[in-house]
Design a protein around this motif. Sequence first.
Motif, mmCIF file in Angstrom:
data_model
loop_
_atom_site.group_PDB
_atom_site.id
_atom_site.type_symbol
_atom_site.label_atom_id
_atom_site.label_comp_id
_atom_site.label_asym_id
_atom_site.label_seq_id
_atom_site.Cartn_x
_atom_site.Cartn_y
_atom_site.Cartn_z
ATOM 1 N N ASP A 1 0.854 -1.191 0.000
ATOM 2 C CA ASP A 1 0.000 0.000 0.000
ATOM 3 C C ASP A 1 0.882 1.231 0.000
ATOM 4 O OD1 ASP A 1 -1.827 2.001 0.386
ATOM 5 O OD2 ASP A 1 -2.220 1.513 2.482
ATOM 6 N N ARG B 1 3.161 0.405 3.538
ATOM 7 C CA ARG B 1 2.739 -0.816 4.238
ATOM 8 C C ARG B 1 2.819 -2.013 3.313
ATOM 9 N NH1 ARG B 1 -2.402 -0.947 7.010
ATOM 10 N NH2 ARG B 1 -3.274 -0.381 4.990
ATOM 11 N N ALA C 1 2.334 -6.440 3.087
ATOM 12 C CA ALA C 1 1.814 -7.644 3.731
ATOM 13 C C ALA C 1 2.091 -8.864 2.873
ATOM 14 C CB ALA C 1 0.313 -7.511 3.966
ATOM 15 N N LEU D 1 -3.362 -13.887 6.424
ATOM 16 C CA LEU D 1 -2.274 -12.921 6.577
ATOM 17 C C LEU D 1 -1.087 -13.611 7.252
ATOM 18 C CD1 LEU D 1 -1.349 -9.902 6.475
ATOM 19 C CD2 LEU D 1 -2.209 -9.725 8.817
ATOM 20 N N LYS E 1 2.369 -8.548 8.416
ATOM 21 C CA LYS E 1 2.110 -7.190 7.931
ATOM 22 C C LYS E 1 3.205 -6.275 8.480
ATOM 23 C CE LYS E 1 -1.637 -5.051 9.456
ATOM 24 N NZ LYS E 1 -3.061 -4.720 9.590
ATOM 25 N N THR F 1 4.673 -2.284 8.660
ATOM 26 C CA THR F 1 4.505 -0.862 8.373
ATOM 27 C C THR F 1 5.872 -0.207 8.470
ATOM 28 O OG1 THR F 1 2.278 -0.868 9.277
ATOM 29 C CG2 THR F 1 3.339 1.270 9.044
ATOM 30 N N ASP G 1 -6.901 -1.824 5.563
ATOM 31 C CA ASP G 1 -6.223 -3.035 5.086
ATOM 32 C C ASP G 1 -6.784 -3.550 3.765
ATOM 33 O OD1 ASP G 1 -4.441 -3.074 7.144
ATOM 34 O OD2 ASP G 1 -5.529 -4.548 8.339
ATOM 35 N N LEU H 1 -4.281 -3.420 0.987
ATOM 36 C CA LEU H 1 -3.170 -4.369 1.156
ATOM 37 C C LEU H 1 -3.580 -5.763 0.683
ATOM 38 C CD1 LEU H 1 -1.468 -3.897 4.642
ATOM 39 C CD2 LEU H 1 -0.402 -3.791 2.398
ATOM 40 N N TYR H 2 -4.742 -6.221 1.166
ATOM 41 C CA TYR H 2 -5.230 -7.547 0.766
ATOM 42 C C TYR H 2 -5.518 -7.577 -0.735
ATOM 43 C CZ TYR H 2 -5.759 -9.176 5.591
ATOM 44 O OH TYR H 2 -5.515 -9.582 6.868
#
Length: 359
Positions: free
Chosen positions: A22, A29, A31, A39, A42, A44, A344, A347-348
């Motif tokens: 992201d 970020r 992941a 997950l 993750k 950051t 999130d 990210l996913y």
Amino acid sequence: MRISLTLLILFSPMPDFSIGVDLGGTNLRIAAVTSDGQLLEKVTLGTKVIIGRNQVINEMCDAIQRLSAKYKSTGKLLGAGIGVPGIIDMATGMLRKSANLPGWEEYPVRAEIERRLGARVVLENDANVAALGEQWLGAAQGVPNVAVVTLGTGIGGGIVLNGKIWHGMNGMAGEFGHVTVEPEGYPCGCGNHGCAEKYASASAIMRMAREAIASGEAPELAQAASSDPEFGAKSVYNLALQGDEHARHIFRTFGRYLGILLADLINVLNLDMYVIGGGVSSAWDAYAPNMFEEIRERSLVYAATAPADLPSSDSSGKEEGAAAQIEGRSERKTIITRALLGSDAGLYGAARAAAVLAV
Ligand SMILES: [Zn+2]
């Protein structure tokens, strides 16, 4: 039977995984997510996007390599997906335009990262990956066709059809924020007037708050703005919750314009679900009644497909005439709901975009 099943689970290899990035927020970020949606980790990074393109790419590639080395014994790295704020040319993997990433335009972002990682990389618009994330693991899990409207500083949009992002001809589909909702309205940075994001976003809330304060008739808003250095859309929402009429009016207006946008989307797309995400979406109870009212008045498709049981926050008490008529005749209802994954989702969705590409 039960024992052999347990053994099978214990000894079966971990599924393959992909990396989601992201790049849209203030921090970078990253992941690692398995292909079945678990997950793994993750991260950051403190990296601010503002430090510049080369350093961001360096730190991103380092982190991706660390994660892929860590999990390579469990499964194969399918690739990396990167959600980027801006307009992306899908064919070349370059950014055409990005207000938040100066210096990234006309640079071969995807090719450069692929070269460093030695893995497949997909560059996606951040709202598109947020939509894919909600469709994969969030509010629209199991729903094949969905549009996600992300309410932030502006409005982001993404359309997922049969579990895949609908890019349009060259990756520019889903620009919901620039749909006209007021023909002679405020000018927008895109060149148009009266775009949806000028009326139903965090910056629209702040514009309406400033106007109310300037009128001299909203003392509570003026007081909050002068005493709170962090005065923002959330402060206006808090005032609305406390019953301040001017703050409530701002959210009613917001809901009305969001409803106009959604009515258009519903009429054009007739999808199973419309998901409202982004930071401002959490003010749902302040804007949803007006949003639903507007949608019912403006969309014939919604009138014919609205679920009989409306969300409790929709307290307008109107008769669902058309919906009542079709009740029991069909289960195919238009669902409008809130996003589940918060920040999130992107990210996913970025990880999913890489995994889908690898299949
Ligand atoms: Zn615009």
